[in-house]
Motif scaffolding. Sequence first.
Motif, mmCIF file in Angstrom:
data_model
loop_
_atom_site.group_PDB
_atom_site.id
_atom_site.type_symbol
_atom_site.label_atom_id
_atom_site.label_comp_id
_atom_site.label_asym_id
_atom_site.label_seq_id
_atom_site.Cartn_x
_atom_site.Cartn_y
_atom_site.Cartn_z
ATOM 1 N N GLN A 97 28.302 27.306 16.130
ATOM 2 C CA GLN A 97 28.106 28.330 15.446
ATOM 3 C C GLN A 97 26.635 29.173 15.489
ATOM 4 N N ALA A 114 33.030 34.318 9.183
ATOM 5 C CA ALA A 114 31.538 32.567 10.079
ATOM 6 C C ALA A 114 31.652 31.771 9.098
ATOM 7 N N THR A 115 32.431 32.447 7.584
ATOM 8 C CA THR A 115 31.532 31.162 6.737
ATOM 9 C C THR A 115 33.062 31.307 5.806
ATOM 10 N N ASP A 169 28.320 40.760 9.994
ATOM 11 C CA ASP A 169 29.315 39.142 10.653
ATOM 12 C C ASP A 169 29.198 38.182 10.457
ATOM 13 N N GLU A 170 28.426 38.188 8.769
ATOM 14 C CA GLU A 170 28.759 36.699 8.099
ATOM 15 C C GLU A 170 30.104 36.488 7.559
ATOM 16 N N PHE A 217 30.852 31.881 17.947
ATOM 17 C CA PHE A 217 30.832 30.620 17.416
ATOM 18 C C PHE A 217 31.123 29.908 19.181
ATOM 19 N N TRP A 234 36.517 39.697 17.153
ATOM 20 C CA TRP A 234 36.371 40.296 15.248
ATOM 21 C C TRP A 234 36.275 41.151 14.915
ATOM 22 N N MET A 292 31.263 37.993 16.785
ATOM 23 C CA MET A 292 31.314 38.679 15.086
ATOM 24 C C MET A 292 30.384 39.669 14.777
ATOM 25 N N SER A 319 27.188 37.678 14.401
ATOM 26 C CA SER A 319 27.563 35.993 15.347
ATOM 27 C C SER A 319 28.549 35.572 15.862
ATOM 28 N N ARG A 325 23.801 33.323 15.053
ATOM 29 C CA ARG A 325 23.245 34.040 14.789
ATOM 30 C C ARG A 325 22.046 33.940 15.417
ATOM 31 N N GLN A 337 37.115 28.918 13.345
ATOM 32 C CA GLN A 337 36.067 27.469 14.646
ATOM 33 C C GLN A 337 37.045 26.285 14.458
ATOM 34 N N CYS A 365 29.373 22.176 14.833
ATOM 35 C CA CYS A 365 30.077 22.512 14.092
ATOM 36 C C CYS A 365 31.557 22.454 14.665
#
Length: 285
Positions: free
Chosen positions: A20, A67-68, A63-64, A39, A55, A85, A37, A22, A73, A15
């Motif tokens: 990224q 990230a998503t 945790d996602e 980065f 975060w 995360m 997660s 997990r 990022q 990324c």
Amino acid sequence: MSNTTELAELSANKCFGGWQKRYSHKSKVLDCEMQFSIFFPPTTSPDIKLPALYWLSGLTCTDENFATKAGAQRIAAELGIMLIMPDTSPRGDNVPDAADGAYDLGLGAGFYVNATQEPWKDHYQMYDYIVDELPSLISKEFRVKDKAAIAGHSMGGHGALTIALSNIKRFCSVSAFAPIVNPTDCQWGQKAFTHYLGDDKNLWADYDSCALMRQQGQFLHIPMLVDQGLDDNFFHAQKLTKPLEEVAKEIGYKAEFRYHPGYDHSYFFISSLIEEHLRFHAKYL
Ligand SMILES: N[C@@H](CCC(=O)N[C@@H](CS)C(=O)NCC(=O)O)C(=O)O
């Protein structure tokens, strides 16, 4: 990563030149398996200790979500900041949840406190997890600077602000989106604190950023940025942001509070302003 890792890698996606990822691990303080997660920004040398930002997400998140959905990022890659995360509560079949399945208690709603009450206290120790266990694990496994930045949204904004205000030597800066700042005086906070902490309001004050700023703000200071959407339907209902700005004004605490017309409580608001938060933290990391 160290040779004797306590982590199981669940996924890895390239990324913006970084990764990224997990992970899963066994948490002692939460007494369950946890996921988080991370980065990893692109880096030229594996020996450099990276600056990191924790975060903390809000109600119903894992945790996602960040990230998503936040799109952090690209700027984290540019600034060379690692994003960490964590999840928002302990997880698993043995972990108690709200009896009625409510979204604002139990799973996904740990409120970043150490519960003292049954049936929560065996697992719901999120304050110790975020302040001690997870950072120890991260610094054992990866090369990170000792002092980190911390940020969060809503319940996670409450977590970031209370944890930063109580651990000023551990964190270099704090920021929040639409934070619960006065949980002792709003419905989300009162419900969670009654269940997790019982009736002892002295204990509640340890997890209330207005109370913490009032107690410590004259003596201690951490750089602080708070953003609030004016079309956020929880802004007035849960007394977000404003009470902390009032305490800051009252005691002369230097912090930036910004209000944005049209923005709501969602990740569309966070993704619109996350770049400014990362650039704010980069000045202190
Ligand atoms: N109306 C929401 C309340 C929870 C909520 O708004 N959660 C925020 C944090 S307080 C969030 O980030 N949700 C997940 C997302 O938008 O991805 C629900 O009932 O699920």
